[in-house]
Design a protein around this motif. Sequence first.
Motif, short mmCIF file in Angstrom:
data_model
loop_
_atom_site.label_atom_id
_atom_site.label_comp_id
_atom_site.label_asym_id
_atom_site.label_seq_id
_atom_site.Cartn_x
_atom_site.Cartn_y
_atom_site.Cartn_z
N SER A 1 0.04 -0.98 -0.02
CA SER A 1 0.18 -0.06 -0.10
C SER A 1 0.75 1.04 0.07
N SER B 1 -4.96 4.89 2.29
CA SER B 1 -5.74 4.86 2.42
C SER B 1 -6.01 2.92 2.34
N LEU C 1 -4.41 0.86 -0.37
CA LEU C 1 -4.45 0.15 -1.02
C LEU C 1 -3.34 0.03 -2.20
N HIS D 1 -5.08 -0.18 -7.36
CA HIS D 1 -6.03 0.03 -6.89
C HIS D 1 -6.99 1.16 -5.64
N TYR D 2 -5.77 1.74 -5.46
CA TYR D 2 -5.98 3.08 -5.29
C TYR D 2 -6.74 3.86 -6.50
N TRP E 1 -10.42 3.08 -6.70
CA TRP E 1 -11.32 3.17 -6.19
C TRP E 1 -11.73 4.67 -6.39
N LYS E 2 -11.08 5.70 -6.85
CA LYS E 2 -11.15 7.34 -7.24
C LYS E 2 -12.20 6.48 -7.87
N ARG F 1 -15.29 6.80 -4.68
CA ARG F 1 -15.25 6.49 -3.96
C ARG F 1 -16.18 7.16 -2.95
N PRO G 1 -12.39 2.95 1.70
CA PRO G 1 -11.13 2.71 1.04
C PRO G 1 -11.75 0.46 1.36
N TRP H 1 -14.53 -1.43 0.29
CA TRP H 1 -14.51 -1.58 -1.46
C TRP H 1 -14.02 -2.74 -1.63
N ALA H 2 -12.49 -2.67 -0.90
CA ALA H 2 -11.15 -3.59 -1.31
C ALA H 2 -12.23 -4.98 -0.58
#
Length: 836
Positions: free
Chosen positions: A182, A186, A188, A192-193, A196-197, A201, A205, A208-209
């Motif tokens: 990571s 977040s 991530l 994955h960041y 996620w964006k 959002r 996070p 969502w993960a």
Amino acid sequence: MNGNLASVVSIASQAATEDRLERWQVFLAGKIDPQWRENEWDSANWLFTGDPDNPLTAAYECITPGCLQVLPSPENRCQTCREAVRASGMNETEFTAAHHRSPQRFLAYTPPSSCIAGGEIKRCQRLASSRGLCRSHHAFWSKVFRRTGIENTDENLVEWAATVTGYDPLPRCAVTGCPLDSVVSSGLCGTHYERWKSFGRSLAPEVWAVSEVPYLTGAQFSLAGLSPAVRLEVLFGLQHRDAINARVTPRVMRPLTARLAGMPSLIVEATEQDVMEVIAGQTNAVFFCRQILRYLRVAFDEFNGIDPMEREIWDLPALGIGTNTRHVRRRAGTADFTAIRQPWLRDAAMEWARSTRPNGHRLSVRLQACVHASRALTVRPGEGMKPANLQFADMTAIADHFSTLLKPDGSDYTNKYRGSLLTGFWQVIDFGRQAGLMDEIPGAFARHRSHRIAEEDTNEDDIGKAVPESVIRQLDYHVAELGVGRTHGSLSPIEIRAMYRTIYVLLRDTGRRPREIASLKVDCLERVDGDYNLIWNNYKGKRLRRRLPIDTSTVEDLQKWLELRKHLPRSEHGARYLFPAATDWNSERYIRSEAISKTIRLWADAIPRLDSEVPDTNGVPLPFDRSLIYPYAFRHSYAQRHADAGTPIDVLKELMDHRDVSTTIGYFKVSLKRKREAVKTVRPHVVDRSGRPAPMSSNTAYERRSVAVPFGGCVEPSNVKAGGHACPIRFQCAGCGFYRPDPSYLPAIEDHVRSLKADRETAEAMGTEEWVVRNMGDQVSAFKDVAENMKTLMNQMDPEERAEIEEASKILRKTRAANGRTTLPVTVIQRRERGA
């Protein structure tokens, strides 16, 4: 129904569905093998990482040295390397030898490596991101070489990395199974960041993960993003596909799992149509889902306490019923018992299938037989619905129906096939009686010898169905075109043509059946005292590792293919076989007989001109019927070639590996018409023992004398009357004035000369009286004179006439062989047997 009640019902229905789904998950989890593909399947993270060395995984390394990209097909390059080949101006071979691609971030099928920074001081605990460095150290190095002017080479980078201090490890990405560090607050990784964006959002996070799949490489796919039930259902299907050696293809699984992410289950409260709508447009995914849905339906029946074999339509692949004893069924197939209208007959057929567990072919034949019997009963009074009313006349009607059975296109079945279908129906009936399912059926409803379907008597001229030698010579001329336009796995066009040419040569020169050629092993050649044998398996006769002597020319063609075979793309699936299967998906590990048949058919049809041996009214050869050219026909050609050459029948029996000599005799049979024509051709060329012409006046006269002795005709009255068993001088024909040989007996005379020479040598070794040895020597000289005189007369003829006589002689020799006439000296008959 008011709104409140509808809400209550809806909630209750939803609760029941959820409960059923939970119980289904528990049931299915008990069916999962926890040890499945331990080196590839990470059950804790629901992650599959394909092993390129596993033939059941469609994951292959790019063939460019140093390139670690994974591809779905073997012997190929990734897109980057293909572009590099085009840019280099080199051919494929030169590029492979000269080019070496710089390593990527990490192997496409292994976890990322650790950062190389730190050396002996403190090794960095973070994962490598670029050029062996983690993100932080790579950024640090970028500043160093820009500020100091150090050249940015790999050597300088490694030297610098050993002097710096490593960093403590970062937490791994919050997405289950993601191998990356990571890099943001977040929790991530960078990849994955960004995802996620893009998602908006809207979820935290860490939330969502939970349903997100990890960073995947070309050899990986994840089931983590699926609902709990679909995860188990897909895994259950994957494990069942392993049982039929079906490959796992990560490239297909990744988009498939993305499409299935929103479904609660593939089988509970869902239809096949629902699944197909979700994955529409993905051809390979559709095939995969239809396959696993078959297995899931059987498991779901078991979950609900239903025996799938109690249903009237069986899904054969799901029930593990293969095509036959040698093949595992891969594609769809059903057995529809609803086509049998009479319930008692349907029950008997289903119980027979449940109890005997036949393979797919046998089940299909028996089911077809019962369907035809059902149709025959349908037109009878009562339609055969009441078993107690069945009588002998009903069984007769069924037998009559089978005796006139036609194919779907309206053409005739052979009587042999019709009889096999009728026998199959009787076997089902016999089983039903033994199983107690037909106690109501009267004993009169039974087979009788009058119900037998007689097989047609095969026409003698069609016994061999051999491709004529003149046609084979024309095929040989075009053999370079065999296999053109065909494909066979990853083989090149040149390799395909070489393979099919070798197959054709073996079919032509060995007389083995198509499957016997297709299944030859790479060690099928055996050398004994300078001669070669072909080691093959007689599957029809259930006799394995048979040996067949083969000619040097055939050996040379086979050795050329063996040398080329060494350089073919390696596959463990068919590594032991001379002609490997096209792909690892094939049930058989060697080339299919159907592929050989189709290739030879396309080749024969493409040849511009093939002449037959039959002339038209102008003497021009008529076109040969190309439908007569097929792999099995070359077996008949091989046998006919030997029969025409005068090979003894017992020798040909061994070469053909027949159990019964009566089968071999078929190749020596000649129709009466051809025999009469042959006699008409040969009888004018009959001579006496001194070589003077002694033509026979008619075919009848020739026939009457031709049965007399083994080395020619005989006109001695008492011997003719006794059918050749009353020779006064004990078959010393060359010294007899009644002896009448002709060219068709030349091989027999020459064999007799060799036999007499051997007997003379034996007599000399035994010290027998001089007159015995002299008599044998005189016979040798006399028979040699007979043969030489006939050869001289033959040589004086024009080539066309001589060829006609030689062909007629072959026909007559075949006739004698088929009738049991020996070409060796016969046993001397005792006087009491002659009636003297």
